[in-house]
Design a protein around this motif. Structure first.
Motif, PDB file in Angstrom:
ATOM      1  N   LYS A   1       0.857  -1.194   0.000  1.00 31.66           N
ATOM      2  CA  LYS A   1       0.000   0.000   0.000  1.00 31.66           C
ATOM      3  C   LYS A   1       0.885   1.232   0.000  1.00 31.66           C
ATOM      4  N   GLY A   2       0.401   2.280  -0.608  1.00 32.40           N
ATOM      5  CA  GLY A   2       1.126   3.543  -0.582  1.00 32.40           C
ATOM      6  C   GLY A   2       0.183   4.652  -0.149  1.00 32.40           C
ATOM      7  N   VAL A   3       0.745   5.711   0.372  1.00 36.46           N
ATOM      8  CA  VAL A   3      -0.051   6.876   0.756  1.00 36.46           C
ATOM      9  C   VAL A   3       0.678   8.100   0.230  1.00 36.46           C
ATOM     10  N   GLN A   4      -0.035   8.974  -0.432  1.00 35.26           N
ATOM     11  CA  GLN A   4       0.579  10.230  -0.857  1.00 35.26           C
ATOM     12  C   GLN A   4       0.540  11.197   0.317  1.00 35.26           C
ATOM     13  N   VAL A   5       1.689  11.786   0.613  1.00 34.07           N
ATOM     14  CA  VAL A   5       1.759  12.741   1.719  1.00 34.07           C
ATOM     15  C   VAL A   5       2.410  14.036   1.228  1.00 34.07           C
ATOM     16  N   VAL A   6       2.385  15.017   2.094  1.00 31.66           N
ATOM     17  CA  VAL A   6       2.935  16.320   1.737  1.00 31.66           C
ATOM     18  C   VAL A   6       4.128  16.625   2.638  1.00 31.66           C
ATOM     19  N   ILE A   7       5.268  16.949   2.009  1.00 33.19           N
ATOM     20  CA  ILE A   7       6.450  17.363   2.782  1.00 33.19           C
ATOM     21  C   ILE A   7       6.547  18.889   2.706  1.00 33.19           C
ATOM     22  N   VAL A   8       6.781  19.501   3.858  1.00 31.11           N
ATOM     23  CA  VAL A   8       6.992  20.956   3.887  1.00 31.11           C
ATOM     24  C   VAL A   8       8.237  21.250   4.724  1.00 31.11           C
ATOM     25  N   LYS A   9       8.677  22.505   4.654  1.00 31.60           N
ATOM     26  CA  LYS A   9       9.781  22.912   5.527  1.00 31.60           C
ATOM     27  C   LYS A   9       9.218  23.126   6.913  1.00 31.60           C
ATOM     28  N   GLU A  10      10.008  22.837   7.921  1.00 35.43           N
ATOM     29  CA  GLU A  10       9.573  23.146   9.285  1.00 35.43           C
ATOM     30  C   GLU A  10       9.306  24.643   9.354  1.00 35.43           C
ATOM     31  N   GLY A  11       8.224  25.015  10.034  1.00 38.61           N
ATOM     32  CA  GLY A  11       7.889  26.438  10.122  1.00 38.61           C
ATOM     33  C   GLY A  11       7.098  26.940   8.934  1.00 38.61           C
ATOM     34  N   SER A  12       6.749  26.051   8.015  1.00 39.40           N
ATOM     35  CA  SER A  12       5.957  26.443   6.848  1.00 39.40           C
ATOM     36  C   SER A  12       4.568  26.889   7.275  1.00 39.40           C
ATOM     37  N   ASP A  13       3.935  27.798   6.491  1.00 42.42           N
ATOM     38  CA  ASP A  13       2.568  28.202   6.835  1.00 42.42           C
ATOM     39  C   ASP A  13       1.553  27.194   6.301  1.00 42.42           C
ATOM     40  N   ILE A  14       2.047  26.133   5.662  1.00 46.87           N
ATOM     41  CA  ILE A  14       1.143  25.057   5.239  1.00 46.87           C
ATOM     42  C   ILE A  14       1.018  24.084   6.415  1.00 46.87           C
TER      43      ILE A  14
END
Ligand code: ARG
Length: 254
Positions: free
Chosen positions: A120-133
């Motif tokens: 199984k796979g899951v699409q995830v979102v990587i952001v920079k620490e401190g991102s406003d996302i």
């Protein structure tokens, strides 16, 4: 002495002629039987499914494929190519199978067939620490990086507009794009995401999952014989716990 040499030469010639007629050139050394090669196409920048350890391609897919080849009595050969060349290459018969943490998708099913799912796979979102996302609800109007031809890139373009998506040749390069501020986030499969976050400081994965998927092996539509064999091999590997063992080795429980 001279006669002896001539005799030997004649015998050798006779043997050679026989060989040529009988197709000896194709015969393998005594004892071993010829193993056909099973050529797997992948894109080896996708830990823990496929990546380089020195000169060797290792990972879940590489190990599972090796066991499948063994069950089929074949020699595994791995071709490391661009991710978006895998499906066309399998479709045209250049490669026997495509195994690359590849998600089963309708549009891919128009070109190739897929075996039963093995992960199984899951699409995830990587952001920079401190991102406003803070969650996927904040992605509107942001720039998104993803590996070209992957589901991450496809979903991102569908949901947020292709003009907001920058595609890269590998997940690694997409992460570089995030680090250098070219994109605000990267959408990619969860296990590679974890590996990238571990290998790079200052990045994190959002808690909200973006999409769930099934990974399977792509095989040319007309190659039903190989499809049956690979599916049986997979079934055995699932039944005897070998598959899980490989997955656990590369994805230790948290
Ligand atoms: N699961 C995603 C897809 O099928 C990404 C796979 C990328 N695999 C790779 N080896 N680079 O589109």
């Amino acid at each position: 002495m001279k006669i002896m040499k001539k005799l030997i030469a004649a015998a050798a010639l006779a043997a050679l002629t026989l060989c040529l007629l009988a197709g000896c050139a194709e015969k393998t050394p005594a004892g071993g039987d010829t193993k056909k090669t099973l050529v797997m196409a992948t894109n080896a920048q996708f830990p823990p499914y496929e990546y380089y350890d020195g000169d060797n391609i290792v990972g879940i897919d590489a190990e599972v494929a090796a066991l499948i080849a063994e069950k089929l009595g074949m020699e595994l050969e791995i071709a490391d190519i661009e991710f978006d060349s895998i499906v066309p290459g399998v479709q045209t018969g250049k490669y026997d199978m495509g195994m690359a943490g590849m998600t089963v998708r309708e549009d891919r099913l128009e070109k190739v067939n897929f075996t039963s799912s093995y992960a199984k796979g899951v699409q995830v979102v990587i952001v920079k620490e401190g991102s406003d996302i803070a969650s996927i609800d904040d992605l509107e109007g942001k720039t998104i990086g993803a590996q070209q031809g992957t589901t991450g890139a496809i979903y991102a373009a569908d949901d947020y507009g292709a003009e907001n998506v920058t595609t890269y040749a590998s997940g690694n390069l997409a992460v570089e794009g995030l680090k250098t501020g070219k994109v605000d986030c990267v959408i990619i499969d969860n296990e590679p995401a974890k590996a990238y976050v571990k290998a790079n400081e200052g990045l994190k994965i959002l808690d909200t999952e973006y999409a769930n998927e099934d990974y399977a092996i792509a095989i040319a539509k007309e190659n039903t014989e190989l499809m049956d064999k690979v599916n049986s091999a997979l079934e055995e590997l699932i039944a005897d716990g070998e598959l899980q063992k490989i997955i656990d080795k590369y994805i230790p429980a948290e």
